[in-house]
Design an enzyme around this catalytic site. Structure first.
Site, mmCIF file in Angstrom:
data_model
loop_
_atom_site.group_PDB
_atom_site.id
_atom_site.type_symbol
_atom_site.label_atom_id
_atom_site.label_comp_id
_atom_site.label_asym_id
_atom_site.label_seq_id
_atom_site.Cartn_x
_atom_site.Cartn_y
_atom_site.Cartn_z
ATOM 1 N N ASP A 124 -1.878 9.966 -6.867
ATOM 2 C CA ASP A 124 -2.955 9.139 -7.413
ATOM 3 C C ASP A 124 -2.357 8.248 -8.485
ATOM 4 O O ASP A 124 -1.381 8.624 -9.135
ATOM 5 C CB ASP A 124 -4.058 10.010 -8.023
ATOM 6 C CG ASP A 124 -4.936 10.695 -6.984
ATOM 7 O OD1 ASP A 124 -4.984 10.218 -5.829
ATOM 8 O OD2 ASP A 124 -5.584 11.690 -7.331
ATOM 9 N N ASP A 142 -8.714 7.219 -1.361
ATOM 10 C CA ASP A 142 -9.989 7.631 -1.946
ATOM 11 C C ASP A 142 -11.010 6.500 -1.864
ATOM 12 O O ASP A 142 -12.187 6.728 -1.560
ATOM 13 C CB ASP A 142 -9.805 8.047 -3.407
ATOM 14 C CG ASP A 142 -8.877 9.240 -3.578
ATOM 15 O OD1 ASP A 142 -8.786 10.061 -2.647
ATOM 16 O OD2 ASP A 142 -8.245 9.335 -4.640
#
Length: 166
Positions: A124, A142
């Site tokens: 991330d 995401d």
């Protein structure tokens, strides 16, 4: 929608979503650090490399490794396989529904690939804030997953209102 058109749409959406996600993660890994944060637009956009062992917002990241593996690799993998089969075989699905389902599948698969390749974590690297509202750290997969879910919700909502007013 015919199977060949549905399959073609799935392949194109999948390749774009997973390709862009994996490229941006590779760039993030090559250019960002876990020790420093890059801020843009007065700190509204922050880039920082993180290794997320959990799911959405890190949920489940503190579970024992064997439980995380069972849930996030085997369980998620089985769910994503079922979603792909459903998307491939659903003759009644229109193009928007196929795109929505494929985006959900693609986001899930791209993060699942991270977990397999990197030993249990997802890369991330983005964080967004507007005033007092802040996101967790996330990636392109995401975003793809969330946009697909919102599109699917909107398609379902539109269908329900058409039935109610039809």
């Amino acid at each position: 929608m015919k199977f060949t058109k549905r399959l073609g749409l799935i392949v194109v959406v999948f390749a774009l979503c997973v390709g862009i996600d994996q490229i941006t993660k590779a760039i993030a890994k090559a250019t960002l650090s876990m020790e420093s944060v890059r801020e843009y637009l007065g700190g509204s956009i922050r880039l920082l490399l993180t290794h997320n062992t959990g799911t959405f917002l890190g949920l489940g990241g503190t579970l024992p490794a064997n439980v995380r593996y069972a849930l996030m690799i085997i369980g998620l993998g089985a769910f994503l396989l079922a979603l792909l089969v459903y998307t491939l075989l659903n003759k009644r699905a229109d193009a928007i529904t196929v795109i929505s389902l494929t985006m959900i599948f693609s986001g899930g698969i791209s993060n699942l690939l991270d977990r397999i390749v990197y030993g249990g974590y997802v890369v991330d690297f983005m964080n967004v804030s507007a005033g007092i509202v802040h996101t967790g750290v996330f990636n392109v997969a995401d975003m793809v997953l969330m946009v697909g879910a919102i599109m699917l919700f909107m398609v379902g909502f539109k269908s329900k209102t058409q039935i109610a007013h039809g």
